[in-house]
Design an enzyme around this catalytic site. Structure first.
Site, mmCIF file in Angstrom:
data_model
loop_
_atom_site.group_PDB
_atom_site.id
_atom_site.type_symbol
_atom_site.label_atom_id
_atom_site.label_comp_id
_atom_site.label_asym_id
_atom_site.label_seq_id
_atom_site.Cartn_x
_atom_site.Cartn_y
_atom_site.Cartn_z
ATOM 1 N N GLU A 140 6.686 -3.934 -4.246
ATOM 2 C CA GLU A 140 8.025 -4.011 -3.640
ATOM 3 C C GLU A 140 7.973 -4.539 -2.214
ATOM 4 O OE1 GLU A 140 11.054 -1.073 -4.336
ATOM 5 O OE2 GLU A 140 10.021 -0.340 -6.121
ATOM 6 N N GLY A 197 -15.419 15.977 2.702
ATOM 7 C CA GLY A 197 -16.824 15.610 2.544
ATOM 8 C C GLY A 197 -17.102 15.045 1.159
ATOM 9 N N LEU A 234 10.293 -9.297 -12.125
ATOM 10 C CA LEU A 234 10.509 -10.331 -11.113
ATOM 11 C C LEU A 234 9.231 -11.130 -10.841
ATOM 12 C CD1 LEU A 234 12.405 -11.593 -8.934
ATOM 13 C CD2 LEU A 234 11.628 -9.794 -7.367
#
Length: 393
Positions: free
Chosen positions: A376, A352, A134
């Site tokens: 998305e 750490g 898309l």
């Protein structure tokens, strides 16, 4: 480390979901794939997930089970459960699973009987790798701005243009591709097509390297000749089809983020119990306890929104309702990904210096989670979707 299954007791889930979640939680810790080469590893995950029947939840069963699915219809809660457990163990395994669903979702929703029979059983078995094309270089959140075009030809269609940030690009067997068929109509002029990877004129060789290695590529279409039967769904109905597909899988993105957050919390709890400091363990410090409490609350808040969105979508399907759950899915996706980023950051801080050492789990999670806040629909897009829905209510 085994994923927890205590959340399956919540009333959002049915017995089929509880059974699925328990079986997956028992199976996934035993699976180990070398992920140093993300493309090879993704293929291996697809094969493994297919061989062990998990990809069957990416497609519907079809009449007499002909389409290969495990359930009658696509089930959002099953997708969320699967993605949560897979992401807890391996975000790349989750990626491989998710793309089989997203890449074939439009075929499930709008494919002809012939298209469904040709693709869905092979997606369910892992014999075909799926992809969803898309996005473009200048058309990400604004899909209406896409410039890839399909024009009618004597025997079908001619496809020209490019797509980018395409998951499974270069390893997929087919791409559900969205193109302009009426350039002047904006989002009302987009049509979907099924483009096989071996079609002449498709170049998927331009791979994209990202901070958490996943198979991504730019697709270039140079006068690709597509047969007429490659059109997917109605002419100029592609944008609606893309949004319907994303609605189904958006809640599952939240599930993946939730799995990563749960893993970060589990790593933080385990490390804090073992790390000796000033004559006691890190877990004995009140500041550590407060941070773990905050992390747990962030995880549960995301979980409830995620499960609600999936349940609402499934209930609508069961009752035959056409009501979309776009806003609820957006809330889940936004909250789960943002909360997961915070939880993983706190877990890394708790480790750490070890937290930034390449090869530790929290270090890889820190890189893996970042893209979920973008793909998305970025967080800002989800905010707009939710805001508009509230204002219109």
């Amino acid at each position: 480390m085994k994923p927890s299954t205590t959340h399956l007791a919540l009333p959002f889930f049915d017995s089929v979901h509880r059974d699925l979640g328990q079986r997956l939680a028992d199976w996934i810790p035993e699976q180990h794939i070398d992920e140093s080469d993300d493309r090879r590893a993704c293929r291996e995950w697809v094969r493994l997930l297919g061989d062990n029947q998990w990809l069957r939840y990416c497609v519907p069963a079809g009449k007499d089970g002909a389409l290969g699915g495990a359930l009658e219809k696509l089930d959002s809660r099953a997708l969320v459960i699967l993605r949560e457990a897979l992401a807890f163990h391996s975000p790349l395994a989750d990626f491989a699973f998710a793309m089989q669903g997203l890449g074939s979702g439009a075929i499930t929703l709008a494919g002809t009987a012939e298209q469904q029979a040709a693709y869905l059983p092979m997606v369910a078995s892992g014999e075909k790798i799926a992809a969803f094309a898309l996005s473009e270089p200048d058309a990400g959140s604004d899909a209406g701005a896409m410039s890839t075009a399909a024009s009618q030809a004597a025997n079908g269609w001619t496809l020209k243009g490019s797509k980018t940030w395409i998951s499974n690009g270069g390893i997929a067997d087919f791409y559900v591709t969205f193109a302009k068929t009426d350039p002047a109509a904006g989002t009302r002029g987009i049509t979907a097509f099924i483009v096989d990877a071996d079609v002449q004129g498709l170049d998927s060789s331009e791979h994209i390297a990202v901070m958490a290695p996943h198979p991504l590529a730019t697709l270039k279409f140079s006068n690709c000749q597509l047969a007429g039967n490659t059109q997917l769904g109605t002419l100029n109905g592609g944008f609606k089809l893309a949004m319907q597909t994303l609605d189904i899988f958006r809640a599952s993105v939240a599930g993946a983020a939730l799995g990563m957050a749960r893993r970060a919390l589990a790593e933080a709890v385990s490390y804090s119990r073992q790390r000796k400091m000033f004559g006691q363990t890190l877990a004995d410090f009140q500041l550590t306890q407060a941070k773990i409490g905050e992390m747990a609350a962030l995880v549960d808040a995301a979980a409830l929104l995620t499960y609600r969105a999936a349940w609402m979508r499934d209930e609508g399907e069961r009752l035959g309702s056409s009501v979309r759950v776009t806003a609820e899915a957006a809330m889940a996706k936004m909250t789960a990904t943002e909360n997961a980023q915070r939880v993983i950051d706190m877990a890394l801080q708790m480790h750490g210096g070890l937290g930034v050492k390449v090869g530790t789990k929290v270090e890889s999670l820190y890189r893996d989670i970042r893209s979920l806040r973008i793909y998305e629909g970025a967080t800002e897009v989800q905010q707009l979707i939710i805001g508009k829905a509230v204002l219109q209510s």
